[in-house]
Design an enzyme around this catalytic site. Structure first.
Site, PDB file in Angstrom:
ATOM      1  N   SER A  48       0.995  -1.191  -0.091  1.00 14.36           N
ATOM      2  CA  SER A  48       0.087  -0.021   0.354  1.00 14.36           C
ATOM      3  C   SER A  48       0.622   1.019   0.315  1.00 14.36           C
ATOM      4  CB  SER A  48      -0.974  -0.285   1.355  1.00 14.36           C
ATOM      5  OG  SER A  48       0.160  -0.876   2.094  1.00 14.36           O
ATOM      6  N   GLU A 185      -9.344 -10.131   3.161  1.00 15.05           N
ATOM      7  CA  GLU A 185      -9.845  -8.132   2.786  1.00 15.05           C
ATOM      8  C   GLU A 185     -11.003  -7.990   2.576  1.00 15.05           C
ATOM      9  OE1 GLU A 185      -6.668  -5.983   1.190  1.00 15.05           O
ATOM     10  OE2 GLU A 185      -7.584  -4.850   0.971  1.00 15.05           O
TER      11      GLU A 185
HETATM   12  O1  KIV Z   1      -0.782  -3.604   1.484  1.00 19.66           O
HETATM   13  C1  KIV Z   1      -0.902  -3.732   2.667  1.00 19.66           C
HETATM   14  O2  KIV Z   1      -0.798  -2.777   3.659  1.00 19.66           O
HETATM   15  C2  KIV Z   1      -1.754  -4.418   2.862  1.00 19.66           C
HETATM   16  C3  KIV Z   1      -2.500  -4.689   4.196  1.00 19.66           C
HETATM   17  C4  KIV Z   1      -4.160  -3.375   3.565  1.00 19.66           C
HETATM   18  C5  KIV Z   1      -3.498  -6.002   4.345  1.00 19.66           C
HETATM   19  O3  KIV Z   1      -1.635  -5.832   1.339  1.00 19.66           O
END
Ligand code: KIV
Length: 294
Positions: A48, A185
């Site tokens: 993310s 998720e």
């Molecule tokens: O990339 C991320 O932050 C994630 C989480 C939201 C689980 O995969």
């Protein structure tokens, strides 16, 4: 009291004892240090960061080198929490040997203690290969953001009976391949509850309701720093974006009005030396003196 380093064994124990597992993402030294001081069990250096740190429109753009760069920064700030590095798009689904090598880089170079991969049954042989190389793995099913073009966007998954059954079986296969936990998720909470009660490893929910064994949020989302969009599951636990804006406004006002820096925030020269310097500045040709240094 000094906190103990969290291990994978501790994470597994928590499920057995019915204790919730608290996890969050981090991407840099300073945030990771604050998170660690807050006694959080697990820090995910999530892909993310592609969006919240680097400004890309999704998670597909971030590279292995960028992920490692951030994982290293996080691991320098963490003494207690378990650190998991998130394997980026294209780093683990093309070639199994490359996948194991890339996973190993998170451990060897990044200082992570485990990696996370997105996918269900189809990714299990790769997970087994990583575990055979002594690399611990976290699974991730439901809305797997690296597959948004397949899903048609950031959409809730497991909404039909067939899709729900597939996710329940994927979780079984992930557990059998040796993952130590599974991120769920954006799936209906009832489905997350079934998955949580049918696997022995902890489930970590994000948009998957309260029956998961633990929860995770993107730190920039929950603090109100990244506000480009707000999924239904997201709760703001702070408004740090607004606090930053207010602080910057104050800073700007004080600089514009000559209030900052004041004496308290300035270094001072002893008066005698200052007189000497002023006299010297008045009496020499500064350009000539400077040329002599070249
Ligand atoms: O990339 C991320 O932050 C994630 C989480 C939201 C689980 O995969």
């Amino acid at each position: 009291m000094a906190l103990q380093k969290v291990t994978i064994k501790d994470i597994l124990e928590k499920k057995k004892k019915g204790e919730k597992i608290v996890t969050i993402t981090s991407y840099d030294y300073s945030f990771a240090k604050i998170v660690d001081q807050s006694n959080i069990d697990l820090i995910l250096v999530g892909d993310s960061l592609s969006m919240v740190m680097l400004g890309y429109k999704n998670t597909l753009s971030v590279t292995m080198d960028e992920m490692l760069h951030h994982t290293k920064a996080v691991s320098r700030g963490v003494s207690n929490a378990l650190i998991v590095g998130d394997m980026p798009f294209l780093s683990y689904k093309i070639d199994q040997t490359d996948a194991v090598k890339n996973a190993g880089r998170f451990i060897q170079e990044g200082g992570a203690e485990a990696v996370k991969v997105e996918g269900g049954t189809e990714i299990c042989p790769t997970i087994k290969a990583m575990i055979n190389a002594d690399i611990q793995v976290m699974g991730h099913i439901g809305l797997t953001p690296q597959a948004i073009y397949k899903f048609g966007g950031f959409l809730v998954q497991g909404k039909t009976t067939e899709a729900a059954k597939k996710l329940i079986l994927d979780a079984q296969n992930l557990e059998q391949s040796g993952v130590f936990s599974i991120v769920l998720e954006s799936i209906p909470w009832q489905l997350a509850k079934i998955i949580t009660s049918t696997v022995n490893v902890p489930t970590i929910g994000i948009g998957a309701g309260k029956y998961c064994d633990g929860q995770i949020l993107v730190i920039h989302d929950m603090l109100g720093i990244f506000t480009d969009f707000k999924p239904k599951f997201l709760k703001y636990f702070g408004n740090i974006g607004e606090s930053i804006r207010l602080a910057l406004n104050d800073y700007k006002e004080e600089v514009l009005n000559g209030l900052y820096p004041d004496q308290e925030h300035s270094y001072e020269f002893p008066q005698q030396e200052l007189n000497e310097i002023n006299e010297w500045v008045e009496n020499v040709d500064l350009r000539e003196e400077a040329r002599r240094l070249i």
